[in-house]
Design a protein around this motif. Structure first.
Motif, mmCIF file in Angstrom:
data_model
loop_
_atom_site.group_PDB
_atom_site.id
_atom_site.type_symbol
_atom_site.label_atom_id
_atom_site.label_comp_id
_atom_site.label_asym_id
_atom_site.label_seq_id
_atom_site.Cartn_x
_atom_site.Cartn_y
_atom_site.Cartn_z
ATOM 1 N N GLN A 181 -86.079 -0.142 11.689
ATOM 2 C CA GLN A 181 -86.425 0.536 13.125
ATOM 3 C C GLN A 181 -85.667 -0.405 14.356
ATOM 4 O O GLN A 181 -84.994 0.106 15.373
ATOM 5 C CB GLN A 181 -87.742 0.574 13.414
ATOM 6 N N ASN A 184 -82.210 0.353 14.366
ATOM 7 C CA ASN A 184 -82.037 1.665 14.901
ATOM 8 C C ASN A 184 -81.848 2.890 13.757
ATOM 9 O O ASN A 184 -81.242 3.923 13.914
ATOM 10 C CB ASN A 184 -80.762 1.982 15.955
ATOM 11 N N ASN A 186 -84.101 5.389 12.075
ATOM 12 C CA ASN A 186 -85.615 5.809 12.303
ATOM 13 C C ASN A 186 -85.558 6.785 11.161
ATOM 14 O O ASN A 186 -86.856 7.561 10.992
ATOM 15 C CB ASN A 186 -85.802 6.302 13.452
#
Length: 199
Positions: A181, A184, A186
């Motif tokens: 996470q 970035n 996800n």
């Protein structure tokens, strides 16, 4: 006047050419088949009812967690592997020789701290496997974030999957998810085994 019946003749086919083609195809597929990549440790994933198969093809980045909590990284994307090696070597001031690069590219798994990188790259993959203790992911030294970041920089479309043993510590999974996470990422997949359905 009665019709003259033509004599029936049996049809004979020469199957020699067909057998030759079959054996040539068999030989071709045997020689070009790629074996399943080796795993750094034996992992027994938890079971689930998901029936969607997961393939390492198409540039998948696999993060594996051993029962002891060691973290390992694997990908079949050769361009991403080369890019990761160059960036990690530059980051830590390691001059990579052709032999070191060959050793890294022939081993599909990364599972060592960067402090041991020079030593591992100078060894054959079979010998280097003994030094694989896992990539550090603690809060003070999260080397997994660099590996994952460079892999995604090389191929932004690369999918990520996490494969862990059913006996692995949950905290390690939480740290890996936090690392993804922070990069970035996800959307990722969790690798599970098929559930044994009662007959």
């Amino acid at each position: 006047m009665p019709k003259v019946k033509a004599k029936r003749q049996s049809v004979s086919l020469d199957m020699t050419a067909m057998c030759d083609v079959a054996f040539l195809l068999l030989t071709f597929f045997m020689l070009t088949a790629k074996f399943r990549p080796e795993e750094a440790v034996t992992i027994t994933p938890p079971s689930s009812i998901s029936e969607k198969p997961l393939s390492m093809k198409d540039g998948m980045l696999m993060v594996s967690v051993s029962p002891e909590g060691g973290v390992y990284l694997a990908t079949d994307d050769q361009q991403a592997r080369e890019f990761m090696l160059e960036r990690m070597a530059n980051r830590y001031g390691i001059a990579v020789t052709a032999e070191m690069k060959k050793n890294f590219m022939s081993s599909e798994i990364v599972g060592y701290p960067l402090g041991a990188m020079r030593q591992v790259l100078n060894m054959k993959p079979a010998d280097a496997k003994k030094l694989s203790k896992g990539i550090p992911i603690d809060s003070t030294n999260n080397e997994l974030s660099y590996w994952v970041g460079y892999a995604k920089l090389s191929n932004p479309e690369m999918k990520v999957a996490i494969k862990g043993d059913k006996e692995s510590n949950y905290k390690v999974f939480a740290d890996i998810i936090g690392t993804l996470q922070a990069q970035n990422i996800n959307i990722f997949q969790l690798v599970t085994g098929p559930e044994n359905k009662p007959k």
